[in-house]
Design a protein around this motif. Structure first.
Motif, PDB file in Angstrom:
ATOM      1  N   VAL A   1       0.840  -1.201   0.000  1.00 63.54           N
ATOM      2  CA  VAL A   1       0.000   0.000   0.000  1.00 63.54           C
ATOM      3  C   VAL A   1       0.868   1.242   0.000  1.00 63.54           C
ATOM      4  O   VAL A   1       0.645   2.188  -0.756  1.00 63.54           O
ATOM      5  N   THR A   2       1.929   1.251   0.846  1.00 64.07           N
ATOM      6  CA  THR A   2       2.761   2.447   0.945  1.00 64.07           C
ATOM      7  C   THR A   2       3.479   2.730  -0.374  1.00 64.07           C
ATOM      8  O   THR A   2       3.467   3.846  -0.881  1.00 64.07           O
TER       9      THR A   2
ATOM     10  N   SER B   1       1.024   3.847  -2.921  1.00 66.15           N
ATOM     11  CA  SER B   1       0.541   5.201  -2.689  1.00 66.15           C
ATOM     12  C   SER B   1       1.535   6.242  -3.174  1.00 66.15           C
ATOM     13  O   SER B   1       1.146   7.264  -3.744  1.00 66.15           O
ATOM     14  N   VAL B   2       2.819   5.951  -3.010  1.00 59.33           N
ATOM     15  CA  VAL B   2       3.833   6.897  -3.487  1.00 59.33           C
ATOM     16  C   VAL B   2       3.791   6.987  -5.011  1.00 59.33           C
ATOM     17  O   VAL B   2       3.824   8.069  -5.593  1.00 59.33           O
TER      18      VAL B   2
ATOM     19  N   ILE C   1       0.742   9.157  -5.674  1.00 59.25           N
ATOM     20  CA  ILE C   1       0.705  10.519  -5.128  1.00 59.25           C
ATOM     21  C   ILE C   1       1.732  11.447  -5.766  1.00 59.25           C
ATOM     22  O   ILE C   1       1.441  12.601  -6.058  1.00 59.25           O
TER      23      ILE C   1
ATOM     24  N   VAL D   1       3.839  14.107   2.294  1.00 55.62           N
ATOM     25  CA  VAL D   1       3.159  13.386   1.210  1.00 55.62           C
ATOM     26  C   VAL D   1       2.923  11.936   1.597  1.00 55.62           C
ATOM     27  O   VAL D   1       1.843  11.384   1.407  1.00 55.62           O
ATOM     28  N   THR D   2       3.949  11.277   2.184  1.00 54.83           N
ATOM     29  CA  THR D   2       3.825   9.867   2.532  1.00 54.83           C
ATOM     30  C   THR D   2       2.739   9.651   3.591  1.00 54.83           C
ATOM     31  O   THR D   2       1.876   8.781   3.446  1.00 54.83           O
TER      32      THR D   2
ATOM     33  N   SER E   1      -0.589  10.234   2.052  1.00 50.86           N
ATOM     34  CA  SER E   1      -1.004   9.176   1.129  1.00 50.86           C
ATOM     35  C   SER E   1      -1.572   7.989   1.888  1.00 50.86           C
ATOM     36  O   SER E   1      -2.549   7.379   1.469  1.00 50.86           O
ATOM     37  N   VAL E   2      -0.975   7.682   3.030  1.00 50.82           N
ATOM     38  CA  VAL E   2      -1.494   6.566   3.831  1.00 50.82           C
ATOM     39  C   VAL E   2      -2.892   6.896   4.341  1.00 50.82           C
ATOM     40  O   VAL E   2      -3.808   6.075   4.305  1.00 50.82           O
TER      41      VAL E   2
ATOM     42  N   ILE F   1      -5.091   6.394   1.264  1.00 51.80           N
ATOM     43  CA  ILE F   1      -5.121   5.086   0.616  1.00 51.80           C
ATOM     44  C   ILE F   1      -5.770   4.006   1.478  1.00 51.80           C
ATOM     45  O   ILE F   1      -6.544   3.186   0.981  1.00 51.80           O
TER      46      ILE F   1
END
Lengths: 516, 516
Positions: free
Chosen positions: A7-8, A11-12, A15, B7-8, B11-12, B15
């Motif tokens: 997921v991480t 997501s990057v 994003i 951002v990280t 995003s979590v 997401i």
């Protein structure tokens, strides 16, 4: 990998590009100027502070500060085709016998030509001084931003008094910036008080409650509406009683054809008496706003400007085009903003709407023209007022409804169902008159009377006895005489705007070829 | 914090809920059964293997496997109101003088009642055996899935030969599953060959090229189309020459009112001769598909089923409702799927469409009824064939166009512009007849003739000389006699479906109160 790791990483991947895109959009935004009706504020933040006089009627003066809008406005000069409607539909000559439109009636050209065409049409005649000619002052009212200026200067009732030629030296500019915009804030504004009075009388949208979106139609409705010249007595500063013909919207009972018909009937108002049938007639004058309100775009509050003055881009700048014309000429900026359709299929559908209207329109014209001529024959044979009364009322109503439904530009598109309904009703009433007329004619031994041929403009004008060449000669004398004086006077008064006449060519349906 | 850290974390935050939502949706999907036209495949994966005979006309047999569709189909029995159109519009009695519709004409009820209403209407008369009564076999054709079954059994030409009563013991079930579905694949299928022939003759969509989306309208078009009974000679197995009246779509020149009018004129076809005016008449029979094709929904390939059989949800199951009726009765599942509008505003707009049609419809009926009566008077006074020829042609065309435009259900909505155009044209032609008639009447000293009062159903039926009570008596004798025999025969043949008659109440416009 564990689910959370996926997921991480995922997501990057999503994003980061989004973030970069956002930066790019913001960069563009910083560069972009959006020129809207509120552009004045933006402009004054720059070096140039607009200096536009109140009632400045010369659009080129506004154009110094709002160049893109002005340039687009001037594009209306490209809509320059002369289409003689009396050639296309000779029945019109019969229907308007005794009234100006039987003399000369062309399809409208671009806003740029609106004063020139008003001056050139045979309808406004050949005045030789301020007090002659067939038309009243009111005939300028929708043509020029000099009108609100003049009304401010001399007062509304004085403005609406006298002959058309009286204001010839004052009306120097075609419909332009000052007709719709406030000179200081650039906001849309109603410059014709008769629209405010009309709205308040109708009641569903009071003038004072109009929003910006409403005004994006209402500035158009100042002219694109049904009106008549209401006789209004007043006393001038010398104590003399005068009669003004004040432009008035007959909206007290509502916007519909029937509501306005009742308004006029209740007041026994007539625009003229028909030369052949002796009917007390009404002339409908482009009830565009009223028709539009009944159609799907009007019901959804899509404004005139949304389709006729769409936002366009030039480089990084976005502004409302002032090249008012058909939205079908640049569908990517108009129809296709809302409708996801193939352009070709879309145009075909619109064409079919026009065909349907044209069909019933032609039928109605034929029926009503025949009714006039048959009524004329009945009078000629000695028919009595009592025999003709109901018939004339039918003819009046049939022609009013026909005219209401087609006089407004684009009614076939703005309100196809209402247009067809009213045309159907017009045809029926016109034919009712003819059924009754047939009985009257038979009574006078003319049950088999056939109306004379009116299949061309010339034949029709001969049938109704129109002295065409005399009208042309008078007009030419006026154009070469008084009209030239007006221009000199306009220049002396500082009203004349060379830019407004730059590409003007004399162009009419009647002029001999060598003068064109 | 650095930008990348923000951002990280961000995003979590975005997401993870999205991921959880996705899991939840997948879970629902696993539970959900989507029952569409391809449901058969899904069903057969379960325990139950549908066992439906080819040409199974009893819908309850299909309902054993497709219970939700069947239950919704049976809801059409709630559309049970009897509206006597001859009371609402007495002019119809005059317009249809000499033809069945002048006897009895109610607005249609739900599909559930289609056979019952066909049997009860005075139009189908009171046959006393298989060879009596006013109507041909073709009058069953759109009413029942027993028709394709019977055609398969005896052949199309034999089916279309003889009197309506001939098939009384065979037609046992109202429009149902087998009219539109293949018994094995459950796919939509055209069960009436005359539609295939009509499509191929018209040419814009060949029957073999119809897609699933096309079929979602075409199964309806099998019945909701204009047709006539084409006289067709054939020789039976005994070598005897017979004449069939084959349901035929007059689409060779196209779908429009004018195209079909030409089709009929070219063939000098008439449905009947008008009792009063002696006009060779045409009866338009619900050209719903043809009208729909000209409207905005048809042009955008929105199928009949999209609005009249919308997808509905019950718990986790989604299926197409078979309660065919007005989309306005459940707008959340129909109109509002595509249109973002307030329900009230939307209904008001539709109501306005209906008002416009009703206005021109009433006008046209009044004009045409008067034309018939005036023509009748002219004949009575001694008018000649030559004097009447053009007039009768006008009356024929006026009534055809009127009928075309309003006979199709919901034309005011499906194609409001086309409806109003054709009504306008009908009014004009009808009035042309009246203008000509007035001259003929005057010639026979009746220039001031006024048509007799036809303002109620009773008055109108008296004007056209209809033996109403006799028709009712014959019908009641039939219902208590032959019709009861038919039911016994249907039971013996295994055609009778008790579920199809479960809530049936005898209900007509004519029955004395105590029998209702």
């Amino acid at each position: 990998m564990k689910k959370t790791t996926i997921v991480t990483i995922g997501s990057v991947l999503v994003i980061v590009p989004l973030f970069l895109l956002a930066i790019s959009i913001n960069g563009n935004k910083a560069e972009q100027k959006t020129i809207t009706a509120a552009a004045h504020a933006a402009q004054t933040k720059g070096d140039i502070v607009p200096q536009i006089k109140k009632f400045e009627s010369r659009s080129s003066e506004w154009g110094k500060y709002y160049q893109r809008q002005y340039d687009s406005y001037r594009q209306t000069r490209k809509s320059d085709k002369i289409t003689d409607m009396l050639i296309d539909y000779p029945a019109l000559v019969v229907m308007w016998a005794g009234y100006g439109f039987a003399k000369d009636y062309n399809a409208p050209r671009g806003h740029y030509y609106i004063v020139e065409d008003n001056i050139n049409t045979l309808r406004t005649g050949g005045p030789v001084d301020a007090a002659t000619g067939p038309m009243p002052t009111a005939c300028w009212t929708c043509k020029s931003p000099d009108v609100p200026r003049l009304i401010d200067k001399i007062g509304e009732l004085d403005y609406f008094t006298g002959k058309w030629a009286r204001h010839g030296s004052e009306i120097a500019n075609p419909v332009g910036c000052a007709d719709c915009h406030d000179n200081e804030t650039m906001r849309l504004t109603i410059t014709r008080d008769f629209l405010k009075r009309g709205l308040d009388a109708e009641g569903s949208l009071k003038a004072k409650d109009a929003t910006h979106q409403d005004l994006r139609s209402l500035v158009c409705a100042q002219c694109h509406s049904e009106y008549y010249f209401k006789k209004t007595k007043w006393t001038d500063k010398n104590g003399k009683e005068q009669t003004a013909g004040v432009v008035t919207f007959p909206w007290d009972n509502g916007f519909s054809a029937e509501a306005m018909e009742k308004y006029y009937d209740d007041r026994s108002f007539k625009d003229w008496t028909h030369k052949v049938s002796k009917t007390p007639m009404l002339k409908a004058q482009h009830p565009g706003y009223e028709m539009y309100k009944t159609g799907v775009h009007g019901l959804n509050n899509v404004a005139c400007a949304d389709c006729h003055m769409p936002y366009v881009r030039e480089g990084g700048v976005k502004y409302s085009s002032h090249n008012v014309g058909s939205p079908l000429d640049h569908m990517a900026n108009t129809c296709l903003n809302c409708h996801s359709e193939e352009e070709k299929a879309f145009k075909d559908r619109v064409a079919r709407k026009l065909e349907r209207k044209t069909e019933l329109n032609k039928t109605a014209m034929d029926v009503i023209a025949k009714a006039h001529l048959e009524a004329g024959k009945a009078w000629e044979l000695g028919a009595t007022e009592a025999e003709m009364k109901d018939i004339l009322q039918d003819i009046r109503h049939a022609q009013w409804r026909w005219d209401y439904s087609i006089a407004s530009h684009g009614s076939f598109f703005h309100a196809p169902e209402e247009t067809l309904r009213i045309l159907g009703s017009s045809i029926n009433i016109g034919q009712e008159a003819r059924v009754k007329l047939r009985a009257v004619l038979a009574k006078y031994n003319a049950g088999d009377f056939a109306a004379p041929d009116f299949s061309t403009k010339e034949k029709a004008q001969a049938v109704v006895g129109l002295p065409y060449q005399k009208l042309v000669d008078e007009k030419m004398a006026f154009l070469n005489g008084l009209r030239k004086e007006w221009i000199e006077q306009q220049k002396a008064k500082g009203l004349y705007d060379p830019k407004a006449w730059e590409d003007m060519k004399f162009n009419t349906s009647y002029a001999p070829a060598e003068t064109k």
